[in-house]
Every structure is written in structure tokens, then in C-alpha cells.
Design an enzyme around this catalytic site. Structure first.
Site, mmCIF file in Angstrom:
data_model
loop_
_atom_site.group_PDB
_atom_site.id
_atom_site.type_symbol
_atom_site.label_atom_id
_atom_site.label_comp_id
_atom_site.label_asym_id
_atom_site.label_seq_id
_atom_site.Cartn_x
_atom_site.Cartn_y
_atom_site.Cartn_z
ATOM 1 N N SER A 98 0.566 -1.238 0.058
ATOM 2 C CA SER A 98 -0.019 -0.013 0.033
ATOM 3 C C SER A 98 0.718 1.206 -0.070
ATOM 4 C CB SER A 98 -0.893 -0.201 1.293
ATOM 5 O OG SER A 98 -2.132 -0.863 0.917
ATOM 6 N N TYR A 137 -10.603 2.024 5.432
ATOM 7 C CA TYR A 137 -9.730 1.901 4.566
ATOM 8 C C TYR A 137 -10.006 0.834 3.532
ATOM 9 C CZ TYR A 137 -4.764 1.291 3.204
ATOM 10 O OH TYR A 137 -3.541 1.297 2.451
ATOM 11 N N ASN A 183 -9.415 -0.562 -0.626
ATOM 12 C CA ASN A 183 -8.491 -0.242 -1.732
ATOM 13 C C ASN A 183 -9.222 -0.016 -3.084
ATOM 14 O OD1 ASN A 183 -5.973 -1.066 -1.085
ATOM 15 N ND2 ASN A 183 -6.334 -3.193 -0.994
ATOM 16 N N GLY A 199 3.024 -0.456 4.080
ATOM 17 C CA GLY A 199 2.410 -1.507 3.029
ATOM 18 C C GLY A 199 2.471 -2.768 3.142
#
Length: 414
Positions: A117, A212, A214, A350
Site C-alpha cells: 500500500s 480503509y 483499496n 505497505g
């Protein structure tokens, strides 16, 4: 009980657009040249850290060595790379453990790694450059660029970048989890990915709740392609990586999606259908796309930490908006536009199956911290990269501790 993909996998990178959403008109732009090997320099030489005990002094260095070793042993982390640079005080660069559990090859500070990430910081930087160019506005609705997004007339680009869109996360769809883990070598397209989330009702109204997700970054990747007419990987390479002189950072995409330059460590994950630990080194990162498919190394992440935190590639006004963080519901953690502030440390973490990273900058101390691991297996419900970063900052910046423990076992960024 088997652990399903958590924030690492989920946050690692996934942009999926519903089948109703057309792909961006991408012109024939050559993809970045394939990297086949890193320039071999020792971690000390390449990042201005003295050999031996290092510039932070023997006592502090010994404490850091012990803290990192303790976390690595307790959490069962195969290999760890830690780079810490504090202006006027010194530095600490170490690679410990193994890069390959079978051959026992040692970990190295020169290895490439999947950065999950942290890709979001690059994607949002490219998006904000388009804001500076006057080609888009943060308060434009996503429906202006991409059709078929649930409630797309009310969800803005700003909502997407700050994780407050209210969209259902594609990675929370059981079908997606099954399809990905059934065949980790499969190639996903952005429309296929988004479709997993778009078949669900939105979770909240836009701008109300931090979740959160994606899907937000997949959509922003599509916006970049729509506006520029080029592949998002090429836009990031030309407008972000080259000006920042990040020669060892890349976005595998298209025909090169399986690219993973040598040298690199093997990655280990338990995000499998059975819950057994697997070697995920060669898994296909297409499911992560502009949310988490990129690759880098310690040297480049060292450079990038300050660039992204201080806004070198953006106008001061746009950077000011980027760093306007909002509460996430987790103590000490605020999230801005594709970037977070964890007790003063600005940047991103990430996580993608087999690999985890942390790249953050502390303006008050002019300090940079980079952590790279070759596993994403949690320990006590916590990300191993957070455990390492926390242990380091508790020693060197006790007033600014990265990812301070929270009462819930749920972790904020996945």
C-alpha cells in the site's frame, strides 16, 4: 481458525472497476524498462551511514540491535531491513535474518521488495499533480470520470483519497477472497476487481466514516488514466519516479505484471485457503494495481519518505490539503490524502502477501525510517512491520512512537 486476507492483502493493492465502467483510453506508451539487477552497494555506502557501530552511538545502536532482534525472534520474522536517518544525530542501517528460509541466504539492504500500500502515496501524488495542472479538482464527483460507481455523483475524488467514500471494500467480498487465493497467479483487471465491491450496498454516506478501502485507489488510478490517456504505471514513472530520481522503483503492469527484479528476498504468507504458510514471492500483484502493486528498495524509499512528506513534487497549497489529516478512530492516527500521520510520523505502510514495509518521515526531528520485511504474518493480531517500527521509535523518538498500541486488536490500515 483460518485467517482471511487482512489489511495487508487488502491494502496491498487492488483496484477493481465494475464491468459497467469502461477502461481508460490508454495510448501506446512504452512501459518502463525492465530492471534486472540492483546496483550493488552496501547499505552503509548507498545511504550515507558509517560502517561499524553507526552514527547514533554504540549504546543506542546496541539497544536498536537488541530491539529489532527481539521482535524478529518473537514474531517469527525471517528477514528484516531497517534504515533510520536522523539529521544531526546519525543513522542506523541493518539487514538481519534470512532472505530465503530454504537456502538461508542472508537478508540484504540492497534487495528489491514489494511495497504494497505504499503504492498509494505514488498514485495520489500523480493525482494531485493533475490538480496542480488544473486538469481535475479534488471535489469533482467520481461520476464525472468513471460511470457505474454506486452513489458516484456524491462521492468525490477527495473522499476516495482520504478513505471516506462509503464504498464497500472489494477485498471484503468472500468471492474475491476465494478467487484470489484459489489461484494467486491469476491476472485481475480493474473492472473485475471493482465488480466484487460494487455488487454490495455502500457502507455509509460519503465523507462520514473512515474505512480503509483499496477500491478507492483503484478508482483514482482509473481517473489518472482517463484524464491523461496513458497507463497509470507510465504516468507514475514519468511524472513521479523520474523527477524524484527513484531509479529502483517500478510499477509492474500489463505484460510485465509478474516482473520482480533481482535481487529480492523470498516472501512468506499464511494468507492461503488452508491457513498454511506459503512462498508468495511470485504471486501475481495485479489484484493490487494502483493501490499496492509497486516494487522498490531501501535506497529509494529513503529518498521518497521526505519527498512525499514535504511535498517536493506538489504546490505548497496542494501539499497542505494532502496533509490535512482527519481522525480514523484509532488513537494517534490521522489519514489525509493517501498519506497518514502516526504520532508525528508522516508516510504510509505497505502489506501484500509475503512482504511488508513502512516508510515515514518525522519533520520535527528531520528523521526518516524505512522498514522492510519478507513476511506479512501477524503476531498477536499485529502487523510485524508495525512491531519493528514501534520498537525502533520507542528508543529514538519516545515522544513520537509509530503506531502506539491501541486497545482493540483490530489494526487501522490493512
Amino acid at each position: 481458525m483460518r485467517r482471511t486476507p487482512s489489511r495487508r492483502l487488502v491494502a496491498a493493492a487492488l483496484l477493481a472497476v465494475s464491468v459497467l465502467i469502461p477502461t481508460a483510453a490508454a495510448s501506446a506508451v512504452s512501459t518502463p524498462a525492465t530492471r534486472t539487477s540492483a546496483v550493488h552497494r552496501t547499505g552503509a555506502d548507498r545511504d550515507d551511514c558509517p560502517a561499524g557501530s553507526g552514527g547514533l552511538g554504540r549504546t543506542t545502536t546496541a539497544r536498536l540491535d537488541k530491539a529489532v532482534a527481539d521482535v524478529r525472534r518473537q514474531a517469527g520474522i525471517p528477514g528484516v531491513v531497517v534504515g533510520l536517518w536522523m539529521q544531526g544525530k546519525g543513522c542506523y542501517v541493518r539487514a538481519t535474518g534470512v532472505a530465503d528460509k530454504a537456502t538461508r541466504q542472508p537478508m540484504s539492504t540492497d534487495f528489491y521488495s514489494r511495497i504494497g500500500s505504499e503504492t498509494k502515496t505514488f498514485t495520489v501524488t500523480a493525482l494531485l499533480q493533475l490538480v496542480d495542472d488544473g486538469r481535475i479538482r479534488l471535489d469533482d464527483p467520481i461520476a464525472r470520470y468513471i460511470h457505474g460507481v454506486p452513489n458516484g455523483r456524491r462521492i468525490t475524488l477527495r473522499h476516495l483519497a482520504e478513505m471516506r467514500s462509503g464504498l464497500f471494500p472489494y477485498s471484503s467480498d468472500p468471492g474475491f477472497v476465494h478467487d484470489l487465493l484459489s489461484d494467486p497467479t491469476r491476472t485481475f483487471t480493474p473492472p473485475e476487481l471493482l465488480a466484487y465491491g460494487f455488487k454490495h450496498r455502500n457502507t455509509s454516506a460519503p465523507g462520514k466514516v473512515f474505512v480503509y478501502n483499496n477500491s478507492n485507489l483503484v478508482l483514482l488510478g482509473l481517473v489518472i488514466e482517463k484524464v491523461t490517456g496513458h497507463h497509470v504505471a507510465d504516468v507514475i514513472d514519468r511524472r513521479v519516479l523520474r523527477p524524484a530520481h527513484l531509479d529502483d522503483t517500478l510499477f509492474p503492469d500489463g505484460p510485465n505484471v509478474r516482473e520482480f527484479p533481482e535481487p529480492h528476498a523470498r516472501g512468506y504468507t499464511n494468507q492461503t485457503l488452508s491457513g498454511a504458510v506459503a512462498d508468495s514471492t511470485d504471486w501475481n500483484p495485479s489484484w493490487a494495481w494502483s493501490a499496492g502493486a509497486m516494487i522498490s528498495n531501501m535506497h529509494d524509499l529513503h529518498r521518497w519518505a521526505k519527498i512525499v512528506a514535504t511535498g517536493t513534487l506538489l504546490s505548497p497549497e496542494t501539499q497542505k490539503q494532502r496533509l490535512k489529516t482527519l481522525p480514523t478512530g484509532f488513537p494517534g492516527l490521522g489519514y489525509g490524502l493517501g498519506i497518514f500521520d502516526s504520532d508525528g510520523w508522516i508516510g504510509h505502510n505497505g502489506s501484500i502477501p509475503g512482504y511488508e514495509t513502512v516508510t515515514v518521515y518525522l519533520p520535527s526531528e528531520k528523521a526518516t525510517l524505512v522498514v522492510i520485511l519478507n513476511t506479512d504474518i501477524t503476531y498477536g493480531g499485529q502487523e510485524p512491520s508495525s512491531l519493528v517500527a514501534r520498537a525502533v521509535t520507542e528508543i529514538v523518538t519516545p515522544d513520537h512512537v509509530y503506531d502506539r498500541p491501541v486497545s482493540s486488536d483490530q489494526q487501522p490500515l490493512r
